[in-house]
Motif scaffolding. Structure first.
Motif, PDB file in Angstrom:
ATOM      1  N   TYR A 181     -31.181  76.030 -42.774  1.00 58.60           N
ATOM      2  CA  TYR A 181     -30.778  75.596 -44.104  1.00 58.60           C
ATOM      3  C   TYR A 181     -29.679  74.546 -43.965  1.00 58.60           C
ATOM      4  O   TYR A 181     -28.677  74.767 -43.289  1.00 58.60           O
ATOM      5  N   ASN A 206     -29.430  75.379 -50.801  1.00 54.97           N
ATOM      6  CA  ASN A 206     -29.446  74.431 -49.705  1.00 54.97           C
ATOM      7  C   ASN A 206     -30.886  74.102 -49.304  1.00 54.97           C
ATOM      8  O   ASN A 206     -31.818  74.850 -49.601  1.00 54.97           O
ATOM      9  N   LEU A 220     -34.166  73.639 -46.993  1.00 52.44           N
ATOM     10  CA  LEU A 220     -34.753  74.328 -45.854  1.00 52.44           C
ATOM     11  C   LEU A 220     -35.516  73.331 -44.986  1.00 52.44           C
ATOM     12  O   LEU A 220     -36.420  72.636 -45.457  1.00 52.44           O
TER      13      LEU A 220
END
Length: 226
Positions: free
Chosen positions: A35, A44, A46
């Motif tokens: 992340y 966040n 990936l």
């Protein structure tokens, strides 16, 4: 449930960050990812480096390939380039009963189109919108301060601190399932619930262009001087 490890992950300020690994129930590897911090979004980003399907066939190698994941309640599939989503990704979300297709460029979401349970299409350019009071959060706090009645208990017992409530913002904007998760006293808890029940309707949250029920957490500072 069978004792095999399902995943390992790291968090910072309640957001997934850094290395992420997951395995299938039979202990075969599923994903090696990370992340990456995104300061402009709720979650966040990936980056998927390696991925194996349920048949233990690796379909993503060093960030490139085809990703398809099903967990019984939802699925998503699409191409990965350098670990990031690229082109059209499609999927299904069980709890919303929607199908969707989204366009990505170098991992960045561009636009999407969802189809709800009534077969109505919804175009969207923001994947998730949190619920908000109609006149903004500052005015909502003014509403709380105006209507919250402090009891004699606050003065006599010198009560100061923060009371925290959680609730569900329904699709129609009403507040429901109000609970106190951080208490100062039973009487103040009861007053907090009473005031929230009288709240004007909110603007409901959205996921993939469709209004959804969302949980919300709100703190309120209690002081005999305010």
């Amino acid at each position: 449930k069978n004792g095999n490890k399902k995943s390992t992950s790291n968090y910072k300020k309640s957001k997934l960050i850094g290395p992420f690994y997951s395995w299938y129930e039979n202990a075969f590897p599923k994903m090696e990812a990370e992340y990456i911090e995104n300061t402009t979004d709720f979650n966040n980003d990936l980056k998927i480096n390696q991925f194996w399907n349920a048949e233990n066939k690796q379909t993503v190698i060093n960030g490139n390939g085809y990703f398809e994941e099903k967990d019984g309640k939802s699925f998503s599939k699409g191409e990965l380039k350098n670990g990031l989503k690229q082109g059209i990704w499609s999927g299904y979300v069980e709890n919303q009963k929607i199908d969707y297709a989204e366009n990505y460029l170098n991992g960045k979401f561009i636009s999407g189109l969802s189809i709800d349970i009534d077969k109505i299409q919804h175009a969207y350019d923001i994947q998730e919108i949190k619920p908000t009071p109609k006149n903004g959060i500052k005015n909502f706090y003014k509403f709380l301060e105006k209507n919250f009645k402090l009891s004699d208990e606050v003065e006599s017992n010198n009560i100061n601190g923060v009371i925290v409530a959680t609730f569900i913002v329904e699709i129609d904007g009403t507040l429901d399932h109000i609970q106190i998760t951080k208490s100062l006293s039973p009487s103040l808890d009861k007053e907090m619930i009473r005031v929230l029940k009288t709240s004007p309707k909110w603007i409901p949250g959205q996921k993939k262009g469709i209004s959804t029920r969302n949980s919300y957490r709100i703190p309120l500072t209690i002081s005999k001087n305010h």
